[in-house]
Design an enzyme around this catalytic site. Structure first.
Site, mmCIF file in Angstrom:
data_model
loop_
_atom_site.group_PDB
_atom_site.id
_atom_site.type_symbol
_atom_site.label_atom_id
_atom_site.label_comp_id
_atom_site.label_asym_id
_atom_site.label_seq_id
_atom_site.Cartn_x
_atom_site.Cartn_y
_atom_site.Cartn_z
ATOM 1 N N HIS A 119 23.071 16.506 46.807
ATOM 2 C CA HIS A 119 21.969 17.062 46.680
ATOM 3 C C HIS A 119 21.056 16.721 48.131
ATOM 4 O O HIS A 119 20.825 15.547 47.916
ATOM 5 C CB HIS A 119 21.222 17.316 45.782
ATOM 6 C CG HIS A 119 21.953 18.082 44.416
ATOM 7 N ND1 HIS A 119 21.478 19.240 44.020
ATOM 8 C CD2 HIS A 119 22.910 17.699 43.651
ATOM 9 C CE1 HIS A 119 22.127 19.596 42.822
ATOM 10 N NE2 HIS A 119 23.130 18.598 42.733
ATOM 11 N N HIS A 166 27.074 28.406 41.825
ATOM 12 C CA HIS A 166 26.188 27.721 40.823
ATOM 13 C C HIS A 166 25.533 28.671 39.691
ATOM 14 O O HIS A 166 24.740 29.630 40.270
ATOM 15 C CB HIS A 166 25.261 26.754 41.218
ATOM 16 C CG HIS A 166 24.541 25.634 40.648
ATOM 17 N ND1 HIS A 166 23.486 25.893 39.624
ATOM 18 C CD2 HIS A 166 24.446 24.456 40.703
ATOM 19 C CE1 HIS A 166 23.212 25.079 39.058
ATOM 20 N NE2 HIS A 166 23.647 23.779 39.556
ATOM 21 N N HIS A 219 30.051 25.335 39.780
ATOM 22 C CA HIS A 219 29.489 24.953 38.607
ATOM 23 C C HIS A 219 29.190 26.014 37.663
ATOM 24 O O HIS A 219 28.363 26.992 37.901
ATOM 25 C CB HIS A 219 27.975 24.332 39.085
ATOM 26 C CG HIS A 219 27.107 24.208 37.912
ATOM 27 N ND1 HIS A 219 25.939 22.973 37.838
ATOM 28 C CD2 HIS A 219 26.670 24.848 36.678
ATOM 29 C CE1 HIS A 219 25.362 23.196 36.860
ATOM 30 N NE2 HIS A 219 25.827 24.242 36.110
ATOM 31 N N HIS A 229 31.444 18.153 37.884
ATOM 32 C CA HIS A 229 31.298 17.834 36.682
ATOM 33 C C HIS A 229 32.028 18.440 35.376
ATOM 34 O O HIS A 229 31.335 19.372 34.768
ATOM 35 C CB HIS A 229 29.582 17.915 36.548
ATOM 36 C CG HIS A 229 28.856 18.762 36.818
ATOM 37 N ND1 HIS A 229 29.014 20.161 36.446
ATOM 38 C CD2 HIS A 229 27.843 18.810 37.792
ATOM 39 C CE1 HIS A 229 28.152 21.060 37.106
ATOM 40 N NE2 HIS A 229 27.502 20.413 37.758
ATOM 41 N N HIS A 266 17.097 21.166 36.393
ATOM 42 C CA HIS A 266 17.033 22.718 36.215
ATOM 43 C C HIS A 266 16.036 23.655 36.122
ATOM 44 O O HIS A 266 15.896 24.664 35.506
ATOM 45 C CB HIS A 266 18.407 23.086 35.278
ATOM 46 C CG HIS A 266 19.740 22.533 35.803
ATOM 47 N ND1 HIS A 266 20.228 23.112 36.853
ATOM 48 C CD2 HIS A 266 20.303 21.220 35.678
ATOM 49 C CE1 HIS A 266 21.457 22.396 37.052
ATOM 50 N NE2 HIS A 266 21.350 21.284 36.404
#
Length: 571
Positions: free
Chosen positions: A139, A222, A249, A275, A323
């Site tokens: 990021h 995402h 994601h 992840h 988030h």
């Protein structure tokens, strides 16, 4: 006349040789040198009374045009997916020119790496050399990440973002042509290589193609932008056409479908899952099962690596911040809680040891630590040896198979995934000399020197007013390979072929080289090194127990203590 010395004396002079073992930091891991490409009795070394002197190991008549290298690393212990061995390394024009035997071809036989007047020297005796780490989950929140990452041996950033925007804090995405161009310009003096990911959220190809032509080497899907089946299919169709990678994601809340629906939308096309255990996000509770698919390149981010007594507790707060969730809203808390499962976190460690999970990365400042990719990878290797014993083919005093498996997770495999393995990711001739030099006692923790394209970009350094380089305080600092115009020449920005063909260079300010990322669509998991296992993975939705090919997997136990920890960070 031959002169015999003891093995111990030889090691003190030239470092360990074939058959010798080296413990990695304070872990239980021991490497065993498989071969030695240097010549016994003809080794080169630098210093007073040593071999690299005029007329001896240094040629005094050859010019650079005749093949003399710019830099030599002598008697290095190379740890790479290609093997664990000892050799001299020659660097020329920022690339690895030779691996083998360095010296003066006028007086020494079988020299692969000519050393001459033009040559700088690093004494690699008692030093481990690895390729620079490639972090595929960045990021771009803060430029300070560059120095932090270099301090643990990371030399390539792949990800997205524009700064401390809420979109960037949550998603590794640089959205749209304008932001992509500005971020390529903003990172033109970064001391690490850069590759940007655009936003993979469109129902039609046009907006996606524009980002790739602007310089994005991939697209990120995402859940915070909506990980819909339409977005997945459209992104993959564009990726197949323009040869870029798709990172994903998936949908924790299962709003747009379940894991099976996402797998169906992917439809056997190559994709890089972030992840993949799920604590960082993804279909709850069974996203981990996607790691068994042949077309999936599964990665971990480092906050769950390895599973410790603190892992579960710290994740809730991280989730709420990253988030944009509200602790006073029950639905937000439930969303965060659904992602954290100790059972699958423990299994993640084991899947790394089995070669099912193929990549480690950070998730920098967004549920991950950019300066700990290498460190945490080796901590996982340690706890797996401790809890599971040696891998097949290894022994208590030889962990070479495990070491090659784990070093591949942050070097060659991310390079393959993102189309840059022809340039970086391993210690091989012809690749960029992005090399990390480690003292064995600090391996994986604190590098001695980080080279970018053969120049010292980051290193430990003592008091600048000291009479020698070593007086305290010894701290990490940028070096000449990360200052002045060298910042633009030692590191590069990766862009897709179509961007170069579209003339993207003419639309950018700055003199940094743009190099081609390519061949991302034909790869599958079988192309990854030492981490290509594809078992059938099943997750019990009630107990979160995991089965591989029908067999129940016992995950790692949450550890209380780890090597490579606080003792190394007292100062």
């Amino acid at each position: 006349m031959a002169y015999e010395i003891s093995r111990q004396q030889y090691g003190e002079l030239y470092g360990p040789t074939t058959g010798d073992g080296i413990r990695l930091a304070d872990t239980d891991l021991v490497l065993r040198i498989e071969k030695d490409l240097t010549a016994k009795g003809d080794e080169v070394g630098f210093g007073g009374g040593k071999v690299i002197r005029e007329g001896m190991g240094m040629n005094a008549r050859m010019t650079r045009d005749e093949g003399v290298v710019d830099t030599v690393i002598t008697n290095a212990i190379i740890v790479d997916h290609t093997g664990i061995y000892k050799a001299d390394i020659g660097i020329r024009d920022g690339l690895i020119e030779g691996i083998g035997r360095a010296g003066n071809p006028d007086v020494q036989d079988d020299i692969d790496i000519p050393v001459g007047v033009n040559t700088e020297a690093y004494a690699g005796e008692h030093t481990i050399v690895t390729a620079g780490a490639i972090d595929t989950h960045i990021h771009f929140i803060s430029p300070d990440q560059f120095d932090t990452a270099l301090s643990n041996g990371t030399t390539t950033f792949i990800g997205g973002g524009t700064g401390p925007a809420d979109g960037t804090k949550a998603t590794t995405i640089t959205p749209g042509e304008w932001h992509i161009h500005r971020m390529i310009e903003a990172t033109s003096d970064a001391p690490v290589n850069i590759g940007l990911l655009g936003k993979g959220h469109a129902a039609v190809p046009g907006p996606l193609k524009a980002q790739i032509r602007a310089g994005a080497i991939g697209l990120k899907i995402h859940e915070d932008w909506g990980a819909t089946r339409s977005a997945i299919d459209t992104s993959l169709r564009v990726a197949d056409e323009l040869d870029v990678q798709i990172a994903i994601h998936t949908d924790t809340l299962n709003e747009y479908g379940y894991l099976e629906d996402t797998i169906k939308a992917i439809d056997h096309r190559t994709i890089h899952t972030f992840h993949t255990e799920g604590a960082g996000g993804g279909h709850a509770p069974d996203i981990i099962a996607i790691a068994g698919e042949k077309n999936v390149i599964p990665a971990s981010t480092n906050p769950t690596l390895p599973f410790t007594k603190n892992t579960v507790d710290e994740h809730l707060d991280m989730l709420m911040v990253c988030h944009h969730l509200n602790k006073d809203i029950p639905e937000d808390v439930a969303f965060a809680d659904s992602r954290i499962r100790g059972e699958t976190i423990g299994v993640e460690d084991v899947l790394h040891d089995l070669g099912v999970f193929s990549i480690t990365s950070s998730d920098s400042q967004a549920m991950g630590r950019v300066g700990e990719v290498v460190l945490r990878t080796w901590q996982v290797a340690h706890i797996n040896k401790q809890q599971r014993g040696p891998l097949e083919g290894d022994s208590e005093g030889n962990d070479n198979n495990r070491i090659k498996r784990y070093v591949s997770k942050y070097t060659i495999n991310p390079a393959i995934a993102h189309g840059i393995s022809h340039l970086v990711g391993s210690v091989e001739v012809g690749k960029m000399a992005d090399l990390v030099l480690w003292e064995p006692r600090f391996f994986g923790i604190k590098p001695k020197v980080v080279l970018k394209s053969g120049q010292a970009a980051y290193s430990e350094m003592g008091d600048s007013n000291g009479s020698i380089p070593t007086p305290q305080p010894v701290t990490y600092r940028r070096n000449w390979g990360a200052t002045g115009a060298a910042s633009e020449t030692a590191a590069v920005t990766f862009v897709p072929s179509v961007a170069l063909q579209s003339g993207v260079e003419d639309k950018l300010r700055g003199g940094r080289a743009l190099l081609e990322a390519r061949d991302m669509r034909e790869i599958t998991k079988k192309d990854l090194k030492h981490n290509a296992a594809t078992p059938k993975i099943e997750v019990d939705p009630q107990t979160y127990q995991v089965r591989l090919d029908g067999e129940l997997v016992e995950g790692s136990k949450p550890t209380e203590t780890l090597p490579m920890g606080q003792k190394y960070f007292l100062f």
